[in-house]
Design an enzyme around this catalytic site. Structure first.
Site, PDB file in Angstrom:
ATOM      1  N   GLU A   7       2.868 -20.701   1.998  1.00 62.25           N
ATOM      2  CA  GLU A   7       4.319 -20.502   1.902  1.00 62.25           C
ATOM      3  C   GLU A   7       4.723 -21.171   0.600  1.00 62.25           C
ATOM      4  O   GLU A   7       4.690 -22.394   0.495  1.00 62.25           O
ATOM      5  CB  GLU A   7       5.032 -21.166   3.077  1.00 62.25           C
ATOM      6  CG  GLU A   7       4.628 -20.575   4.416  1.00 62.25           C
ATOM      7  CD  GLU A   7       5.268 -21.309   5.599  1.00 62.25           C
ATOM      8  OE1 GLU A   7       4.983 -20.921   6.722  1.00 62.25           O
ATOM      9  OE2 GLU A   7       6.025 -22.258   5.378  1.00 62.25           O
ATOM     10  N   CYS A  41      13.371 -23.861   0.560  1.00 62.14           N
ATOM     11  CA  CYS A  41      12.600 -22.728   0.048  1.00 62.14           C
ATOM     12  C   CYS A  41      13.412 -21.436   0.117  1.00 62.14           C
ATOM     13  O   CYS A  41      13.130 -20.486  -0.594  1.00 62.14           O
ATOM     14  CB  CYS A  41      11.322 -22.581   0.851  1.00 62.14           C
ATOM     15  SG  CYS A  41      11.612 -22.484   2.614  1.00 62.14           S
TER      16      CYS A  41
HETATM   17  P1  NAP Z   1       3.961 -29.344  -4.199  1.00 57.95           P
HETATM   18  O1  NAP Z   1       4.069 -30.317  -5.294  1.00 57.95           O
HETATM   19  O2  NAP Z   1       3.288 -28.062  -4.481  1.00 57.95           O
HETATM   20  O3  NAP Z   1       3.230 -30.108  -3.002  1.00 57.95           O
HETATM   21  C1  NAP Z   1       3.033 -29.493  -1.780  1.00 57.95           C
HETATM   22  C2  NAP Z   1       1.987 -30.253  -0.985  1.00 57.95           C
HETATM   23  O4  NAP Z   1       0.724 -30.120  -1.626  1.00 57.95           O
HETATM   24  C3  NAP Z   1       2.252 -31.745  -0.896  1.00 57.95           C
HETATM   25  O5  NAP Z   1       1.885 -32.199   0.381  1.00 57.95           O
HETATM   26  C4  NAP Z   1       1.330 -32.325  -1.936  1.00 57.95           C
HETATM   27  O6  NAP Z   1       0.987 -33.661  -1.669  1.00 57.95           O
HETATM   28  C5  NAP Z   1       0.155 -31.408  -1.756  1.00 57.95           C
HETATM   29  N1  NAP Z   1      -0.776 -31.420  -2.871  1.00 57.95           N
HETATM   30  C6  NAP Z   1      -0.511 -31.428  -4.185  1.00 57.95           C
HETATM   31  N2  NAP Z   1      -1.654 -31.419  -4.870  1.00 57.95           N
HETATM   32  C7  NAP Z   1      -2.673 -31.421  -3.986  1.00 57.95           C
HETATM   33  C8  NAP Z   1      -4.082 -31.428  -4.069  1.00 57.95           C
HETATM   34  N3  NAP Z   1      -4.707 -31.429  -5.240  1.00 57.95           N
HETATM   35  N4  NAP Z   1      -4.811 -31.437  -2.938  1.00 57.95           N
HETATM   36  C9  NAP Z   1      -4.203 -31.434  -1.729  1.00 57.95           C
HETATM   37  N5  NAP Z   1      -2.866 -31.433  -1.590  1.00 57.95           N
HETATM   38  C10 NAP Z   1      -2.103 -31.414  -2.695  1.00 57.95           C
HETATM   39  O7  NAP Z   1       5.387 -28.973  -3.571  1.00 57.95           O
HETATM   40  P2  NAP Z   1       6.566 -29.969  -3.166  1.00 57.95           P
HETATM   41  O8  NAP Z   1       7.124 -30.533  -4.422  1.00 57.95           O
HETATM   42  O9  NAP Z   1       6.141 -30.897  -2.108  1.00 57.95           O
HETATM   43  O10 NAP Z   1       7.601 -28.972  -2.514  1.00 57.95           O
HETATM   44  C11 NAP Z   1       8.481 -28.176  -3.257  1.00 57.95           C
HETATM   45  C12 NAP Z   1       7.971 -26.772  -3.388  1.00 57.95           C
HETATM   46  O11 NAP Z   1       7.664 -26.235  -2.108  1.00 57.95           O
HETATM   47  C13 NAP Z   1       8.996 -25.830  -3.968  1.00 57.95           C
HETATM   48  O12 NAP Z   1       8.381 -25.063  -4.950  1.00 57.95           O
HETATM   49  C14 NAP Z   1       9.415 -24.967  -2.788  1.00 57.95           C
HETATM   50  O13 NAP Z   1       9.836 -23.664  -3.127  1.00 57.95           O
HETATM   51  C15 NAP Z   1       8.204 -24.928  -1.964  1.00 57.95           C
HETATM   52  N6  NAP Z   1       8.489 -24.694  -0.543  1.00 57.95           N
HETATM   53  C16 NAP Z   1       8.198 -23.481  -0.009  1.00 57.95           C
HETATM   54  C17 NAP Z   1       8.473 -23.229   1.331  1.00 57.95           C
HETATM   55  C18 NAP Z   1       8.167 -21.895   1.959  1.00 57.95           C
HETATM   56  O14 NAP Z   1       8.248 -21.761   3.173  1.00 57.95           O
HETATM   57  N7  NAP Z   1       7.830 -20.886   1.196  1.00 57.95           N
HETATM   58  C19 NAP Z   1       9.033 -24.224   2.111  1.00 57.95           C
HETATM   59  C20 NAP Z   1       9.318 -25.451   1.546  1.00 57.95           C
HETATM   60  C21 NAP Z   1       9.035 -25.674   0.203  1.00 57.95           C
HETATM   61  P3  NAP Z   1       1.578 -34.868  -2.532  1.00 57.95           P
HETATM   62  O15 NAP Z   1       3.030 -34.910  -2.292  1.00 57.95           O
HETATM   63  O16 NAP Z   1       0.866 -36.055  -2.002  1.00 57.95           O
HETATM   64  O17 NAP Z   1       1.245 -34.551  -3.960  1.00 57.95           O
END
Ligand code: NAP
Length: 699
Positions: A255, A294
């Site tokens: 997602e 999102c």
């Molecule tokens: P993100 O930076 O992509 O991180 C998402 C998750 O991935 C976090 O738990 C992060 O952990 C983890 N992660 C990052 N690098 C990783 C790696 N190398 N190995 C394993 N896990 C890793 O996103 P975010 O800033 O948390 O959230 C915002 C984004 O989410 C926005 O772009 C939004 O559009 C999207 N979103 C989409 C939906 C949907 O349903 N489509 C819903 C909510 C949010 P850490 O925090 O520890 O780095």
């Protein structure tokens, strides 16, 4: 707070490698997060072997029951979660969405799991497929839980709801989970998880939690494992290219970010309710959770003739927004989760501003209620305007994950559709309009690029739940950039954690594998009339064969008089013969159903409490005056509902004197359990059965 992890049957406290998490409101360090020292390969194996084995021994209903118990338990400890969440910048309203919304999602999954899945360990998909002439070889699709572990990687914006909306379907499916919350709000997820562990609702090993980095976990994944990821497109792409994920074809549900659009229909000009609803929704979307949702509307597509008016309406509404600490009751919008996130949003606004101009707000300066001491990650709502959207690129590709949206004009419906679809696949879009022709055309035009389309007008305005409605049992996920079209909403989400398999064999083997009786399988002659047998003692396959009854012309005429159904096929010989289906007058289908009931019903007070309805009814052969019919009634499936009663699905087949099947259907009844069979004397409080919430009629 030191955020611990829960793996290999106990709490793990890291000794090094901590990341400090600061309050979004005042910059205080509120948590330290680290997963240093975790043996990930061991944790994955522990989940698969200990948790997975325990979960797979249970039925879907037993697992759904645990999810319900968790919902009840969490409802009692919300205050702590609210208090902690304020430091993520979330207002009370935002917390309601996350915390109460998460609990409601558990209730909804638990209820759907018990209603839509069998009380068995195998789920059936679709009807029995005949694969041979004589019917001795048939096939059917089944779903069974995958034997791996599901890794849930969550975004920071909804630490509770995000965890629970994934936990529920995986546990109901029978897969153990390992939850990895996003670091900026990991302390809220941790508080929730502590409660899950304390509750001891789930079997050992079935739920694990890792705060901080996932280390080398993804490198140990196998083809039975699942990754369910929520976050940015770039992180998702990077994780999907991990060697083990790619080479072992690990199921990866994504997602991702999404450039959602809202379109104001051509006729919805100033003065119409839809114009105001549009402006209201844009403001609601970019201020709720400070735009970190999102589903937030990033592109507001408006007929060029109304763009100026829409811009000034939005500005008027946004001037009333009060940015401030969630602990300040006057604040209507909180802060972004962190300075890093605010810096990211500011940088994205700069990118957007190369193609669009800012018409409201300042990405750098903001008025904060009660004054800004510079320690909170506050930001003003920002509206940009892009006058040439079809020539622009960034406005359709760059997600500023904050209180930011871009206004853009269109000329003609085709252009509005083209602009919306430039997002290359979004979670949702909305259309505001009351003119059926244009709204229908827009919906058809944008549907292939969207997981969900919301149509808002004056008729549904009061009750519509907005772009982000996580409680709806509908698709959550989008095609293309938004993740690839994985459907997470409703009970479908459960199937992501199971394997669909085609099973072929004899009708008897399909019956024993699926625990659902099907024609051709052995009939188990009932020792007494099945209507006399309480719910728990009825055996699936137990069969009653009725006596025979002749259908006469007088019966048909009486039924026609009595019901008023004098359709020519029953009343007029010549007209009936003119039909390609009949040789002459035929019995009403409903007359046959009534005769069937008359042939199998046992009239005395007993375990059968009520008729709940019919499914899959087919009239397969006409019945003529003088034909003789009989019924085979077989227990097809049983579904416990309450301690007092359960649902019985009966296979009913009506034959004629030549043993041809003339009608076939499933009958549903509510049957009392042994302790609750109504007695002939006036029922006491204790054995009076309440079926008020089921829609039932007499048998
Ligand atoms: P993100 O930076 O992509 O991180 C998402 C998750 O991935 C976090 O738990 C992060 O952990 C983890 N992660 C990052 N690098 C990783 C790696 N190398 N190995 C394993 N896990 C890793 O996103 P975010 O800033 O948390 O959230 C915002 C984004 O989410 C926005 O772009 C939004 O559009 C999207 N979103 C989409 C939906 C949907 O349903 N489509 C819903 C909510 C949010 P850490 O925090 O520890 O780095």
């Amino acid at each position: 707070m030191r955020v611990r992890s829960y793996v290999n049957g106990g709490w793990h406290e890291a000794r090094s490698g901590f990341t400090e998490v600061r309050s979004a409101i005042d910059g205080r360090v509120v948590a330290e997060v680290s997963s240093d020292g975790i043996d990930f390969a061991k944790a994955l194996a522990y989940g698969r072997n200990v948790g997975g084995n325990a979960l797979r021994r249970m039925t879907f209903h037993e697992r759904a029951e645990m999810v319900k118990r968790l919902a009840l338990r969490l409802a009692d400890c919300k205050d702590r979660l609210y208090e902690l969440s304020y430091d993520t910048g979330a207002t009370k309203k935002d917390c309601f969405f996350d915390i109460d919304g998460g609990i409601m999602t558990l209730f909804s999954f638990a209820s759907k799991g018990r209603r839509e899945l069998p009380n068995a360990r195998v789920a059936i998909d679709g009807a029995l497929e005949p694969l041979s002439k004589e019917g001795t070889f048939v096939g059917r699709h089944i779903y069974t839980p995958r034997e791996g572990i599901a890794i849930h990687i969550n975004a920071y914006n909804f630490p509770c709801w995000g965890m629970l909306e994934k936990l529920a379907p995986a546990i109901i499916a029978g897969m153990p989970i390992l939850v990895k919350p996003a670091t900026p709000s990991a302390y809220v997820a941790y508080a929730l998880f502590e409660e899950i562990v304390r509750s001891q609702i789930f079997p050992e090993g079935s739920v694990q939690f890792v705060a901080g980095s996932l280390g080398d976990a993804l490198e140990h994944l196998s083809g039975q494992d699942v990754v369910s990821f929520t976050g940015s497109h770039s992180t998702s792409t990077a994780l999907q290219s991990t060697a083990a994920v790619r080479e072992n074809a690990v199921r990866f549900i994504a997602e991702q970010d999404s450039l959602n659009a809202a379109i104001l229909a051509p006729e919805a000009g100033p003065g119409t309710p839809e114009f105001d609803l549009f402006a209201k929704e844009i403001v609601r979307e970019i201020t709720a959770k400070a735009g970190q949702r999102c589903t937030c509307i990033r592109r507001a597509i408006v007929p060029s003739a109304y763009l100026d008016e829409m811009q000034s309406t939005l500005v008027g509404r946004l001037q009333k927004v009060v940015v401030g600490s969630p602990r300040d009751e006057h604040a209507t919008m909180g802060a972004l989760v962190s300075f890093a996130q605010r810096d990211d949003v500011r940088a994205r606004v700069e990118e957007l501003a190369r193609e669009a101009r800012i018409v409201y707000g300042d990405p750098v300066h903001v008025n904060v209620a009660g004054g800004d001491d510079g320690h909170g990650a506050f930001m003003s709502p920002v509206v940009l305007r892009c006058d040439k959207p079809l020539a622009a690129k960034a406005v359709h590709a760059v997600e500023a994950f904050g209180p930011v949206t871009t206004l853009m004009p269109y000329e003609g419906i085709a252009e509005a559709i083209a602009i919306a679809n430039r997002g290359e696949g979004s979670l949702c879009a909305s259309v505001f309009g009351y003119n059926a022709d244009s709204v229908d055309e827009i919906v058809r035009g944008i549907a292939p690029f969207h997981g969900r389309v919301l149509v808002v007008d004056r008729d549904c305005a009061k009750e519509q739940t907005g772009h982000g409605s996580p409680l709806a049992p509908l698709v959550h996920g989008g095609p293309g950039r938004a993740g690839g079209g994985e459907e997470m909403g409703g009970v479908r989400g459960v199937f992501h954690y199971m394997q669909r398999t085609a099973v072929q064999g004899s009708p008897q083997r399909l019956f024993t594998v699926t625990a659902q009786w099907n024609p051709g399988a052995a009939e188990d002659p009932a020792p007494r009339h099945p209507f006399e047998i309480p719910f728990e003692s009825l055996r699936v396959g137990e069969t009653f064969r009725s006596a025979t009854r002749e259908v006469t012309l007088a019966d048909i005429e009486r039924f026609a008089e009595f019901t008023g159904d004098k359709f020519y096929a029953h009343m007029d010989e010549a007209a009936a013969k003119a039909s390609p289906f009949f040789k002459g007058r035929v019995a009403h289908g409903y007359l046959l159903l009534s005769f069937a009931a008359g042939l199998f019903v046992k009239p005395e007070l007993g375990p059968v409490l009520a008729n709940y309805g019919l499914d899959s009814l087919r009239f397969l052969k006409p019945v003529y005056p003088g034909d003789r019919v009989r019924v085979r009634l077989t227990v097809k499936e049983k579904t416990p509902r309450k301690p007092e009663y359960g649902e019985v699905r009966w296979s009913v087949t009506l034959f004629n004197q030549d043993d041809d099947v003339v009608a076939q259907y499933d009958l549903l009844t509510m049957n009392a359990t042994k302790e609750h069979v109504p007695s002939a004397v006036i029922p006491s409080e204790a054995n009076a059965v309440s079926v008020v919430e089921e829609s039932v009629s007499g048998v």
